[in-house]
Design a protein around this motif. Structure first.
Motif, PDB file in Angstrom:
ATOM      1  N   SER A  25       0.852  -1.185   0.000  1.00 12.89           N
ATOM      2  CA  SER A  25       0.000   0.000   0.000  1.00 12.89           C
ATOM      3  C   SER A  25       0.888   1.234   0.000  1.00 12.89           C
ATOM      4  CB  SER A  25      -0.919   0.022   1.228  1.00 12.89           C
ATOM      5  OG  SER A  25      -1.673   1.226   1.273  1.00 12.89           O
ATOM      6  N   ASP A  27       0.731   5.651   0.182  1.00 14.11           N
ATOM      7  CA  ASP A  27      -0.052   6.855   0.421  1.00 14.11           C
ATOM      8  C   ASP A  27       0.063   7.766  -0.797  1.00 14.11           C
ATOM      9  OD1 ASP A  27      -1.405   9.021   1.539  1.00 14.11           O
ATOM     10  OD2 ASP A  27       0.396   9.772   2.548  1.00 14.11           O
ATOM     11  N   LYS A  69      -4.026  14.033   5.498  1.00 13.26           N
ATOM     12  CA  LYS A  69      -4.411  12.938   4.614  1.00 13.26           C
ATOM     13  C   LYS A  69      -3.554  11.701   4.864  1.00 13.26           C
ATOM     14  CE  LYS A  69      -6.312  15.723   0.819  1.00 13.26           C
ATOM     15  NZ  LYS A  69      -6.199  16.082  -0.625  1.00 13.26           N
ATOM     16  N   THR A  70      -2.278  11.922   5.191  1.00 13.69           N
ATOM     17  CA  THR A  70      -1.407  10.786   5.500  1.00 13.69           C
ATOM     18  C   THR A  70      -1.839  10.118   6.793  1.00 13.69           C
ATOM     19  OG1 THR A  70       0.470  11.765   4.323  1.00 13.69           O
ATOM     20  CG2 THR A  70       0.975  10.126   6.007  1.00 13.69           C
ATOM     21  N   TRP A  73      -4.782   8.013   5.960  1.00 12.70           N
ATOM     22  CA  TRP A  73      -4.316   6.804   5.271  1.00 12.70           C
ATOM     23  C   TRP A  73      -3.714   5.820   6.267  1.00 12.70           C
ATOM     24  CZ3 TRP A  73       0.842   5.248   5.175  1.00 12.70           C
ATOM     25  CH2 TRP A  73       1.133   4.142   4.344  1.00 12.70           C
ATOM     26  N   GLU A  77      -4.727   1.920   7.221  1.00 14.30           N
ATOM     27  CA  GLU A  77      -3.779   0.810   7.116  1.00 14.30           C
ATOM     28  C   GLU A  77      -3.604   0.094   8.460  1.00 14.30           C
ATOM     29  OE1 GLU A  77      -2.583  -0.407   4.360  1.00 14.30           O
ATOM     30  OE2 GLU A  77      -3.685   1.146   3.262  1.00 14.30           O
TER      31      GLU A  77
END
Length: 297
Positions: A25, A27, A69-70, A73, A77
């Motif tokens: 995955s 970001d 936003k990170t 994310w 996860e």
């Protein structure tokens, strides 16, 4: 030496063989990614750097912050990870915890509390970091059930060129600080540059000269020392600085305190804020070295 700026997309290409190709995955708003470190471990590589996607003309920002936003994310996860039976290890350049009271602003993440909350919620107790260039391990308890440990590895570009060796099993994590074996590479590649051939001595001189300059600027310049006193103060500071950055606080403190006991007492009386804070840090943390950490469950 001025070099060309590396942009985010170029970074991914350069480090493709060192993580990005194995990402399960990524970001879309940073260079963060997740990889399967082993059948039993997920690796969370978190990008904490502050930069633009286009080339700039000024010096880069050195402080660290995770984008909103990170963080969203990462929460997603971590939530997925929590449904697996794997352990999780987090790596982030800036420190997730304070290591020294005089060395945290611009070194510890600006929004470290938000990362700490996520790691506490999803029970990931270990972060590997750097940025301060000092070999140091910090712990902070957030609840009876969760203590976060941040292991900062000293930079291999400064003396004593530390690297961290991590050993993981299904139910254990071990970290050991080691010294980069530069001599083997020098011999194998037949390097002729004397600074590379004598790399250990070269790095130590740079480190010592830098510490002497810092002591002269921050300590000597603020008090009327005799030449002999000034040299003793500088030598004391060089030894303290080396002990701090190499993670040898416990091993070095007894010798330093014995050799410079009177000088330490005198310096405390001079009211030099820089030195007082520095000494306070060391006195609080000299009971242990910072080379090794082990966790079993």
């Amino acid at each position: 030496i001025r070099v060309q700026q590396i942009l985010p997309d170029e970074f991914k290409v350069l480090f493709a063989d060192y993580g990005y190709q194995e990402a399960i995955s990524q970001d879309s708003d940073s260079l963060s990614y997740v990889a399967e470190l082993s059948p039993n471990w997920h690796l969370f590589m978190i990008d904490s750097n502050v930069y633009s996607a286009t080339a700039g003309i000024y010096a880069p920002k050195s402080h660290g912050q995770l984008k909103n936003k990170t963080l969203r994310w990462l929460r997603k996860e971590l939530s997925t990870h929590s449904k697996s039976d794997k352990q999780g290890l987090t790596v982030v350049h800036h420190n997730s915890l304070d290591h020294f009271s005089s060395l945290n602003q611009g070194y510890t993440l600006d929004n470290a509390n938000e990362l700490q909350q996520l790691l506490s919620e999803f029970k990931l107790p270990i972060t590997l970091s750097g940025h301060i260039h000092a070999q140091h391990i910090s712990h902070q308890m957030f609840s009876d059930q969760f203590t976060l440990t941040d292991i900062a590895t000293g930079a291999f570009a400064i003396y004593p060129n530390r690297i961290g060796v991590v050993t993981i099993t299904e139910n254990s994590f071990t970290y050991k600080a080691d010294q980069l074996d530069f001599a083997t590479w020098v011999t194998a590649t037949q390097q002729a540059d004397p600074n590379l051939v004598n790399y250990d001595a070269y790095l130590k001189k740079i480190f010592t000269d830098s510490a002497r300059q810092l002591a002269d600027r921050e300590i000597i310049a603020h008090h009327a020392y005799t030449p002999e006193e000034a040299e003793a103060v500088i030598d004391l500071f060089v030894q303290l600085n080396l002990a701090t950055f190499s993670g040898n606080l416990k091993d070095a403190w007894s010798h330093i305190h014995t050799q410079y006991a009177d000088l330490l007492d005198n310096l405390k009386g001079y009211g030099n804020e820089f030195f007082d804070i520095y000494i306070q840090n060391i006195e609080k943390q000299h009971q242990e070295n910072h080379h090794h950490f082990e966790s079993n469950w």
